[in-house]
Structure formats: C-alpha cells, structure tokens
Design a protein around this motif. Structure first.
Motif, PDB file in Angstrom:
ATOM      1  N   GLY A  74      33.514 -46.416  46.558  1.00 51.94           N
ATOM      2  CA  GLY A  74      33.314 -46.160  47.980  1.00 51.94           C
ATOM      3  C   GLY A  74      32.314 -45.053  48.236  1.00 51.94           C
ATOM      4  O   GLY A  74      31.469 -45.150  49.133  1.00 51.94           O
ATOM      5  N   SER A  96      37.260 -50.573  55.784  1.00 52.17           N
ATOM      6  CA  SER A  96      37.539 -49.140  55.865  1.00 52.17           C
ATOM      7  C   SER A  96      36.689 -48.471  56.921  1.00 52.17           C
ATOM      8  O   SER A  96      35.527 -48.842  57.129  1.00 52.17           O
ATOM      9  CB  SER A  96      37.275 -48.478  54.504  1.00 52.17           C
ATOM     10  OG  SER A  96      38.082 -49.062  53.512  1.00 52.17           O
ATOM     11  N   HIS A  97      37.271 -47.477  57.572  1.00 55.50           N
ATOM     12  CA  HIS A  97      36.532 -46.715  58.589  1.00 55.50           C
ATOM     13  C   HIS A  97      35.630 -45.689  57.908  1.00 55.50           C
ATOM     14  O   HIS A  97      36.006 -45.074  56.927  1.00 55.50           O
ATOM     15  CB  HIS A  97      37.501 -45.995  59.526  1.00 55.50           C
ATOM     16  CG  HIS A  97      38.229 -46.937  60.404  1.00 55.50           C
ATOM     17  ND1 HIS A  97      37.659 -47.494  61.519  1.00 55.50           N
ATOM     18  CD2 HIS A  97      39.470 -47.462  60.307  1.00 55.50           C
ATOM     19  CE1 HIS A  97      38.527 -48.309  62.086  1.00 55.50           C
ATOM     20  NE2 HIS A  97      39.630 -48.314  61.376  1.00 55.50           N
ATOM     21  N   ARG A  98      34.467 -45.548  58.449  1.00 56.08           N
ATOM     22  CA  ARG A  98      33.535 -44.513  58.009  1.00 56.08           C
ATOM     23  C   ARG A  98      33.094 -43.773  59.257  1.00 56.08           C
ATOM     24  O   ARG A  98      33.935 -43.266  59.985  1.00 56.08           O
ATOM     25  CB  ARG A  98      32.348 -45.157  57.287  1.00 56.08           C
ATOM     26  CG  ARG A  98      32.716 -45.699  55.905  1.00 56.08           C
ATOM     27  CD  ARG A  98      31.562 -46.467  55.307  1.00 56.08           C
ATOM     28  NE  ARG A  98      31.204 -47.651  56.074  1.00 56.08           N
ATOM     29  CZ  ARG A  98      31.888 -48.779  56.106  1.00 56.08           C
ATOM     30  NH1 ARG A  98      32.981 -48.892  55.415  1.00 56.08           N
ATOM     31  NH2 ARG A  98      31.487 -49.807  56.821  1.00 56.08           N
ATOM     32  N   ARG A 155      37.727 -45.183  44.406  1.00 59.94           N
ATOM     33  CA  ARG A 155      37.204 -44.238  45.401  1.00 59.94           C
ATOM     34  C   ARG A 155      35.751 -43.875  45.123  1.00 59.94           C
ATOM     35  O   ARG A 155      34.960 -43.702  46.037  1.00 59.94           O
ATOM     36  CB  ARG A 155      38.041 -42.964  45.435  1.00 59.94           C
ATOM     37  CG  ARG A 155      39.344 -43.177  46.134  1.00 59.94           C
ATOM     38  CD  ARG A 155      40.108 -41.893  46.260  1.00 59.94           C
ATOM     39  NE  ARG A 155      41.408 -42.196  46.813  1.00 59.94           N
ATOM     40  CZ  ARG A 155      42.045 -41.426  47.657  1.00 59.94           C
ATOM     41  NH1 ARG A 155      41.510 -40.291  48.028  1.00 59.94           N
ATOM     42  NH2 ARG A 155      43.221 -41.768  48.117  1.00 59.94           N
ATOM     43  N   THR A 206      36.707 -56.093  46.563  1.00 58.35           N
ATOM     44  CA  THR A 206      37.302 -54.799  46.883  1.00 58.35           C
ATOM     45  C   THR A 206      36.653 -53.682  46.072  1.00 58.35           C
ATOM     46  O   THR A 206      36.057 -53.917  45.022  1.00 58.35           O
ATOM     47  CB  THR A 206      38.812 -54.811  46.580  1.00 58.35           C
ATOM     48  OG1 THR A 206      39.000 -54.984  45.172  1.00 58.35           O
ATOM     49  CG2 THR A 206      39.527 -55.914  47.351  1.00 58.35           C
ATOM     50  N   ASN A 252      38.622 -52.857  51.397  1.00 54.28           N
ATOM     51  CA  ASN A 252      39.728 -52.307  50.627  1.00 54.28           C
ATOM     52  C   ASN A 252      40.670 -53.401  50.114  1.00 54.28           C
ATOM     53  O   ASN A 252      40.538 -54.582  50.466  1.00 54.28           O
ATOM     54  CB  ASN A 252      40.452 -51.183  51.384  1.00 54.28           C
ATOM     55  CG  ASN A 252      41.377 -51.650  52.470  1.00 54.28           C
ATOM     56  OD1 ASN A 252      41.839 -52.789  52.510  1.00 54.28           O
ATOM     57  ND2 ASN A 252      41.670 -50.756  53.393  1.00 54.28           N
ATOM     58  N   GLU A 312      42.163 -52.776  63.872  1.00 62.92           N
ATOM     59  CA  GLU A 312      41.667 -52.781  62.491  1.00 62.92           C
ATOM     60  C   GLU A 312      41.079 -54.157  62.186  1.00 62.92           C
ATOM     61  O   GLU A 312      41.558 -55.173  62.680  1.00 62.92           O
ATOM     62  CB  GLU A 312      42.802 -52.475  61.506  1.00 62.92           C
ATOM     63  CG  GLU A 312      43.519 -51.177  61.759  1.00 62.92           C
ATOM     64  CD  GLU A 312      42.702 -49.945  61.418  1.00 62.92           C
ATOM     65  OE1 GLU A 312      41.615 -50.082  60.826  1.00 62.92           O
ATOM     66  OE2 GLU A 312      43.150 -48.845  61.762  1.00 62.92           O
TER      67      GLU A 312
END
Length: 129
Positions: free
Chosen positions: A46, A79-81, A43, A28, A73, A107
C-alpha cells in the motif's frame, strides 16, 4: 532521504507486479505481497502504491503505467486515502468494467469472487523457468 537498495527493489517489484493485473480485475495488497514472497508486507504494498509518482514525473514507474486502481483490501473494499480517492478509484474501476458497490456507510466494495485476480506465485515462477 535516498532509499536503500532493498527499499528501491521492493517498490519496483510492487510496481512490476501490479502491472501484471489484467484490466477488469482486482487483487489485494496481501496477494501482491504473497506474489512477491513476502506475505506479511501487505501494508508496504500500500505504501509503495500511495507514493506512486504522477505520470508527468518522468519516473519509469508512474500512475500512468502502474494500474494502482486494481489493488484493494482483503475484504474487497477500496481503501481510503486522500479525500475523494476512494471515489476516484471506484470510477476508474467502473471504467474498466468492474462492478463497484456502495454500502450504507458509503464504502466501496468489489466482489473478489467475481473480479479477483489471484494467480499462484509459484506457478508463475515455474512458467519462467
């Protein structure tokens, strides 16, 4: 705008840490941050991966040698980008043998208990000593 030395260190440290994640496993954003001794900077992990240069960029760290797809995550969700990014990440993980499930909302999820890679950062630093 040029990066500060601290920002450059952080981005390089994230990329080096992500290179440690074995194929067929995931970790993660938060664990990468914890591994680096900065548990509140998930964050920023990411962000460092979001801005990973393309393989053909000529940069030392790039999408061809940093397995960005292995970081998801804390809920096990991809996670969406950018549009199609989650699907692409799921496909790459499936190619490594990771089972990726899809829920009713579309998802993508990975079973962290089965595929998670969560080494103790303190044990890693003791091995280096």
């Amino acid at each position: 705008m040029p990066r500060s030395e601290e920002a450059e260190w952080w981005i390089n440290a994230v990329h080096e840490t992500v290179q440690l994640i074995p194929a067929g496993t995931v970790t993660t954003y938060g664990h990468v941050a914890l591994f680096l001794g900065e548990p509140k900077r998930a964050r920023q992990v990411g962000i460092a991966l979001k801005h990973l240069p393309a393989e053909e960029s000529g940069e030392y760290f790039h999408a061809g040698n940093v397995p960005w797809q292995r970081v998801i995550n804390s809920k096990g969700m991809i996670s969406h980008r950018e549009p199609g990014g989650a699907e692409r990440q799921a496909d790459v993980l499936r190619g490594e043998g990771v089972e990726v499930d899809t829920d009713a909302m579309g998802e993508f999820y990975v079973d962290l208990a089965r595929y998670g890679w969560f080494p103790d950062p303190e044990a890693e630093s003791e091995e280096e000593s």
